[in-house]
Design an enzyme around this catalytic site. Structure first.
Site, mmCIF file in Angstrom:
data_model
loop_
_atom_site.group_PDB
_atom_site.id
_atom_site.type_symbol
_atom_site.label_atom_id
_atom_site.label_comp_id
_atom_site.label_asym_id
_atom_site.label_seq_id
_atom_site.Cartn_x
_atom_site.Cartn_y
_atom_site.Cartn_z
ATOM 1 N N GLU A 108 25.751 -21.421 -55.991
ATOM 2 C CA GLU A 108 25.453 -22.830 -55.835
ATOM 3 C C GLU A 108 26.084 -23.759 -56.856
ATOM 4 O OE1 GLU A 108 23.663 -24.205 -53.293
ATOM 5 O OE2 GLU A 108 23.692 -22.206 -52.423
ATOM 6 N N SER A 488 -34.852 -3.363 -29.327
ATOM 7 C CA SER A 488 -35.948 -2.844 -30.162
ATOM 8 C C SER A 488 -35.729 -3.075 -31.645
ATOM 9 C CB SER A 488 -36.124 -1.343 -29.904
ATOM 10 O OG SER A 488 -36.537 -1.124 -28.560
#
Length: 826
Positions: A108, A488
């Site tokens: 870069e 139950s």
């Protein structure tokens, strides 16, 4: 001679004239150049003055909040999720290896340490290249200019924006060191696949920290800023390879690597696999709960502000919960047959890597199951290949369960296979379940669902939560979203109400047929003839035995005796809402709608001595700098408090918030004592054999037509609720019930949760008495007399001499004193 002299003079005159012309031309050019430079400088100065108000202060970069994901941890610091569109992992300059810096500068900005933020040579070169090409080919931007553009400026392609970029870059160079600029850049640059900065990119593309990157990996990442969405290896391996080659060539030209390093890096393979953050624990349902809660409290900024959330999860218990849920669900699946492969591919394509790669992308890992492709089948074994290319063998033990499913709705299965070829064929795409000692078993994505939640009954902290088999297949969190009938498993709340109405564990209740009009008080005109699950009746039954054996007729008569109105008020104190409490006799059979978390909370009341705690899952929240913003201060149960003469918790005197009492400690103790028998000799005996402990209690649950199966159990340290059923309700099968289908999940979890833990149950509080009573009548007896039973009672309702006769409805009438206005027990 004269002619020669004349020609020489003419020649000199021409030369002199030429020099004069050249001098004038050079002068004009110099003047023009100076004029242009002056004009350019004046233009730049004018542009700067014109744009100065729009150019951010370079120091503002220090105030720009880097978008950091929401990170979620267990209470012991294990990362369980990283949430947010942008992935960022900030890295300090001294944590960045030189090879990474060299790669980015080569790619870069090779003159980064030489220019003042703007590289005029590069700008001129880019201008010439772009004019020659007739289009924009090069940008000429430096790392400093990229930082300015990506951090505080827009990306619009205009001269105005470019000038602002140049001016801000020069400001940055004046106010920041080169090291600071490079660090900011490497932490903020977008590098594809939602990765911002080299820390995140290292994890996303290579599943490693930045300091572990090789030369080839550093070059690949450094090649991404030009076109991060297209050049990354997940999007295109070829483009990524080309960009890596360019960066490596530039590093070689600049002397940052030698020829051997260059060549070795060029030969390094590139993987197209996308890696996530390094997750240390599988708890996606909890992570989603955290995300939703943080967004509710802080808005969408919660996903980018870098919050760190520490949950109440215990990593060891969460792993145990995952394993227990997966194991139990897959056991159910094997009992109900094999539905066939996911898909089939042409066996001639088994050697084609691209084809296999697509197969595995279509069929990712699910829960504990790994995708695999069958490559060959023998008489009683099969060879398969996993996504990573490794081979495995399925032996007959891993295949023999696979009876073909004929009709899943009717639970109709074919015969057990006799050869592997009756189950698998080359080209089948299937799932396999890893087993100990590098063995595998054939599996399948479950059609059934399950859930598990465990909490600390003393303060409500959720220590483990599994909302389903696989979050990727279904994000539906059954722990908090699935409203199902508890069957139950709901009976203990009714029995607790009955204790408060004068019933005792020794009260005899007639387990006999009953016919009730209008569905037991529910809507409808049909008669209701409730049944026990065994379809048998057992006559006079002590209340304890009614719970231990889960007798439906006993529960219905208890509800009638206690009164529906009283029972509704009492059960609501366990934290249940109206949807859980039908105002009719079906309440006795658990026909309301509850979630597993609500059931765990309700049973925690029994576990902690009667207090109603509030479940919570966020322990603390920190900001991106580690500053604590929130810490939970849950109301705690008063299990270790002193109790007054009436059995109520005495004042704590510590300032610690106390959870409200739902029931008395004595009621909680007697109920726990009865539910201990459920495990020791009742419908959950399997847990007693597996865990070999005396401090565990709980209750099984099975609903009508076996659509839902439950088990909720506890000791004084942990309460866990498990559920198994189909999301689209249908029968689980004729032989499936709570003690067989759901209970194993609880056992597998508790085996790990209670490993090496001493037995612990709440101490006996005031208001409880123990005495010998008749097994046949419930009346007091002397110790050692035939038929004598040592029983536990609430002190105020302990039986007296002469008590225990039967009322018209089969209930020991003298032991009961219903409140005025409630339904009579007779």
């Amino acid at each position: 001679m004269h002619r020669r002299l004349g020609r020489s003079k003419e020649r000199f005159a021409v030369l002199a004239m030429g020099r004069n012309v050249m001098t004038r031309i050079v002068g004009v050019l110099l003047a023009t150049t100076l004029s242009v430079l002056v004009l350019v400088c004046m233009g730049f100065a004018g542009a700067y003055q014109y744009l100065a108000a729009e150019i951010p202060d370079a120091a503002s970069l220090r105030d720009v909040k880097t978008q950091l994901p929401l990170r979620v941890y267990t209470r012991d610091g294990k990362l369980l999720a990283q949430i947010g569109e942008q992935r960022r992992i900030p890295v300090a300059f001294d944590e960045i290896p030189p090879v990474v810096i060299d790669a980015f500068l080569a790619a870069e900005d090779a003159r980064f340490y030489e220019h003042p933020g703007v590289d005029w040579q590069s700008l001129v070169r880019a201008l010439v290249a772009n004019v020659s090409a007739g289009s924009v080919r090069e940008g000429g931007g430096t790392i400093t200019m990229q930082l300015a553009r990506n951090t505080v400026l827009t990306s619009e392609k205009t001269l105005r924006r470019k000038l602002k970029e140049v001016f801000l870059a020069m400001r940055l160079e004046r106010e920041f060191s080169k090291q600071e600029i490079l660090t900011l850049y490497l932490n903020r640059i977008f590098l594809g696949q939602r990765a911002y900065g080299i820390g995140a990119a290292s994890e996303v593309y290579f599943d490693k920290s930045v300091h572990d990157l090789t030369v080839a990996e550093a070059a690949l990442i450094a090649g991404l800023p030009r076109s991060p969405s297209l050049d990354n290896p997940v999007a295109s391996v070829e483009r990524a390879r080309d960009r890596r080659a360019y960066v490596l060539r530039r590093m070689l030209e600049l002397g940052r690597i030698d020829q051997a390093q260059h060549d070795a890096a060029m030969d390094e393979p590139i993987s197209s696999r996308l890696h996530g953050p390094i997750i240390e624990l599988d708890a996606p349902y909890v992570a989603e709960m955290v995300r939703a809660e943080m967004v509710r409290q802080h808005g969408t900024d919660a996903l980018t502000a870098g919050y760190q959330v520490y949950t109440t999860l215990d990593s060891r218990l969460q792993q145990a919960a995952n394993a227990a849920t997966w194991r139990t669900i897959l056991e159910y699946e094997r009992r109900h047959g094999y539905r066939g492969p996911l898909e089939r591919i042409d066996p001639t394509q088994l050697g084609d890597a691209a084809t296999l790669n697509q197969v595995f992308k279509r069929n990712p890992r699910r829960g504990s199951l790994w995708p695999a492709v069958v490559t060959a089948v023998a008489d009683r074994s099969a060879e398969l290949i996993l996504r990573n290319g490794s081979a495995l063998t399925l032996d007959w033990d891993g295949l023999s369960w696979a009876r073909p499913v004929i009709d899943p709705l009717k639970d109709a299965l074919g015969p057990y296979p006799k050869t592997a070829g009756q189950v698998l064929a080359a080209g089948d795409v299937v799932y396999v379940e890893p087993l100990p000692e590098s063995r595998y078993r054939l599996g399948q994505v479950p059609a059934v669902s399950g859930a598990l939640v465990a909490l600390d009954p003393n303060d409500g902290a959720i220590v483990s939560l599994v909302g389903g088999f696989d979050f990727g297949s279904s994000k539906y969190n059954r722990v908090v979203q699935a409203q199902r009938q508890p069957g139950s498993a709901f009976k203990p709340f009714l029995y607790s109400a009955a204790l408060e109405r004068g019933f005792t564990p020794a009260t005899l209740v007639n387990d006999a047929p009953i016919v009730l009009p209008g569905g037991g008080g529910a809507e409808g005109d049909e008669e209701w003839r409730p049944q026990n699950i065994t379809r048998k009746f057992y006559g006079p039954t002590p209340m304890r035995e009614g719970l231990v054996r889960s007798r439906n007729l006993v529960s219905i008569r208890l509800l009638r005796g206690a009164g529906i109105g009283f029972a509704l008020k009492h059960i609501a104190q366990f934290g249940f809402g109206p949807q859980s409490l039908p105002a009719n006799l079906t309440l006795a059979l658990g026909t309301g709608q509850v979630t597993p978390l609500e059931m765990a909370r309700g049973f925690a009341v029994f576990a902690n001595g009667g207090a109603l705690v509030t479940p919570y899952f966020i322990q603390s929240v920190q900001d991106s700098d580690g500053k604590e913003l929130f810490r939970a201060e849950p109301a705690r149960a008063c299990g270790l408090c002193d109790f007054d003469a009436a059995g109520e918790p005495a004042a704590a005197g510590t300032g610690e918030p106390r959870a409200p009492q739902a029931i008395s400690p004595a009621n909680a103790f007697v109920m726990t004592d009865m539910m201990t028998d459920v495990i020791q000799r009742g419908t959950a005996q399997r847990a007693a054999a597996a865990l070999n402990r005396k401090d565990i209690a709980g209750k099984t649950g099975t609903t009508s037509d076996r659509r839902d199966t439950w088990f909720v159990g506890f000791n004084a340290d942990i309460t866990a609720a498990v559920w198994l059923g189909f999301d689209q309700e249908r029968s689980l099968g004729e032989n499936e019930e709570g003690g067989k289908t759901a209970l194993p999940m609880w056992i597998y979890f508790m085996q790990e949760a209670l490993r090496d833990k001493p037995e612990h149950r709440q101490p006996e509080p005031p208001g409880v008495v123990r005495m010998w009573v008749s097994r046949e009548s419930g009346a007091p007896m002397r110790a050692g007399a035939p038929g004598a039973l040592f029983e536990t009672f609430l002190e105020q309702y302990a039986p007296q001499s002469g008590m225990g006769g039967f009322g018209d409805d089969g209930v020991g009438a003298e032991t009961v004193a219903p409140a005025a206005g409630d339904e009579s027990i007779f």
